[in-house]
Design a protein around this motif. Structure first.
Motif, PDB file in Angstrom:
ATOM      1  N   ASP A 102      46.338  76.281  63.027  1.00  0.00           N
ATOM      2  CA  ASP A 102      46.881  77.317  61.416  1.00  0.00           C
ATOM      3  C   ASP A 102      48.520  76.847  62.154  1.00  0.00           C
ATOM      4  O   ASP A 102      49.163  76.937  62.418  1.00  0.00           O
ATOM      5  CB  ASP A 102      46.950  78.689  61.738  1.00  0.00           C
ATOM      6  CG  ASP A 102      47.427  78.896  60.221  1.00  0.00           C
ATOM      7  OD1 ASP A 102      47.897  78.771  59.757  1.00  0.00           O
ATOM      8  OD2 ASP A 102      47.763  80.629  60.855  1.00  0.00           O
ATOM      9  N   SER A 104      50.595  77.806  58.734  1.00  0.00           N
ATOM     10  CA  SER A 104      50.853  78.578  58.043  1.00  0.00           C
ATOM     11  C   SER A 104      52.566  78.722  58.546  1.00  0.00           C
ATOM     12  O   SER A 104      53.096  79.476  57.410  1.00  0.00           O
ATOM     13  CB  SER A 104      50.037  79.231  57.450  1.00  0.00           C
ATOM     14  OG  SER A 104      49.597  79.682  58.034  1.00  0.00           O
ATOM     15  N   TYR A 125      56.639  75.646  53.992  1.00  0.00           N
ATOM     16  CA  TYR A 125      55.529  76.182  55.170  1.00  0.00           C
ATOM     17  C   TYR A 125      54.344  75.353  55.019  1.00  0.00           C
ATOM     18  O   TYR A 125      53.873  75.244  54.074  1.00  0.00           O
ATOM     19  CB  TYR A 125      54.879  77.422  55.040  1.00  0.00           C
ATOM     20  CG  TYR A 125      56.262  78.576  54.901  1.00  0.00           C
ATOM     21  CD1 TYR A 125      56.395  78.686  57.022  1.00  0.00           C
ATOM     22  CD2 TYR A 125      56.741  79.486  54.408  1.00  0.00           C
ATOM     23  CE1 TYR A 125      57.411  79.294  57.309  1.00  0.00           C
ATOM     24  CE2 TYR A 125      58.231  79.671  54.694  1.00  0.00           C
ATOM     25  CZ  TYR A 125      57.979  80.209  56.791  1.00  0.00           C
ATOM     26  OH  TYR A 125      59.685  80.866  57.170  1.00  0.00           O
ATOM     27  N   ASN A 126      54.034  75.203  56.306  1.00  0.00           N
ATOM     28  CA  ASN A 126      51.899  74.002  55.662  1.00  0.00           C
ATOM     29  C   ASN A 126      52.582  72.881  55.266  1.00  0.00           C
ATOM     30  O   ASN A 126      51.621  73.127  54.141  1.00  0.00           O
ATOM     31  CB  ASN A 126      51.224  75.190  55.861  1.00  0.00           C
ATOM     32  CG  ASN A 126      49.844  74.700  56.280  1.00  0.00           C
ATOM     33  OD1 ASN A 126      49.542  73.811  56.580  1.00  0.00           O
ATOM     34  ND2 ASN A 126      48.484  74.674  54.979  1.00  0.00           N
TER      35      ASN A 126
END
Length: 230
Positions: A102, A104, A125-126
């Motif tokens: 993840d 994120s 983000y991400n």
């Protein structure tokens, strides 16, 4: 994960960045390849996975900003090609590998500088690796060197979230000859925000004293990437 453990992982990743670059340079020298060759991209990815495969717990926040020098002197000895490769994998090396990771909570931004400062990948983000790679690939050398102005401006790319770990990487080859900001201003600004500056010095003309001071004073790390080809 406590902050001390997280900071240890960040330092380990910083060391890994240098190991990756040195390994790829050996491949280039041994096989006479150019940094644009497909095999170099493949080898860089494999070595990145080997050295940067550190397990992160969900919820850990990290913000990474890369500041890349593309002044005219970067055209010498293919420093630009090597610096671009390093920038790509430093910027994306914190994203982990595999669909289960993840990202994120990982925020990445990329700045470049010569006579002026440019933001080529807005803090996101991400982030999308392909978009980051393409943005860095589009950079070409030319102009003078406003390194201190670039680093000062890049601090605005970080959020105000105090729970987020923040690091900045400078990839530069030369003496600053264009900035309005001073080293003292830059260092104090980063110290006040508790943001570490990691510096990679390229070329025999790099201002190693300044880059080492910026890293030391902000609890970052200085790496001396000596010229190996002429």
């Amino acid at each position: 994960m406590d902050m001390a453990t997280f900071e240890g992982q960040m330092r380990e990743r910083a060391v890994a960045d240098v190991k990756i670059e040195l390994a790829v340079e050996k491949i280039i020298e041994a096989e006479g390849l150019k940094p644009t060759d497909e095999k170099i991209e493949e080898e860089y990815s494999k070595i990145t996975r080997k050295y940067l495969d550190i397990q992160w717990m969900d919820g850990t926040k990290a913000e990474i900003v890369v500041v890349l020098d593309h002044s005219g002197s970067m055209a010498l000895y293919d420093k630009m090609g090597q610096a671009k490769l390093a920038s790509k994998y430093i910027a994306t090396g914190f994203l982990g590998n595999g669909s289960s990771f993840d990202a994120s909570n990982v925020r990445v931004g990329v700045f470049t500088f010569n006579t002026t400062v440019q933001q080529i990948y807005a803090p996101t983000y991400n982030p999308n690796k392909t978009v980051v790679y393409n943005a860095i690939s589009s950079v070409s050398p030319g102009g003078r060197t406003a390194m201190l102005d670039a680093v000062y401006a890049a601090i605005n790319a970080f959020s105000d979230d105090e729970s987020s770990m923040k690091v900045l990487y400078i990839i530069s080859d030369g003496l600053d000859n264009e900035s309005v900001r001073t080293a003292e201003e830059v260092i104090q600004k980063y110290k006040s925000k508790n943001i570490a500056i990691h510096t990679l010095a390229y070329g025999i003309d790099a201002n190693r004293d300044l880059l080492a001071q910026m890293a030391s004073d902000t609890k970052g790390t200085f790496y001396d990437q000596q010229e190996t080809r002429s």
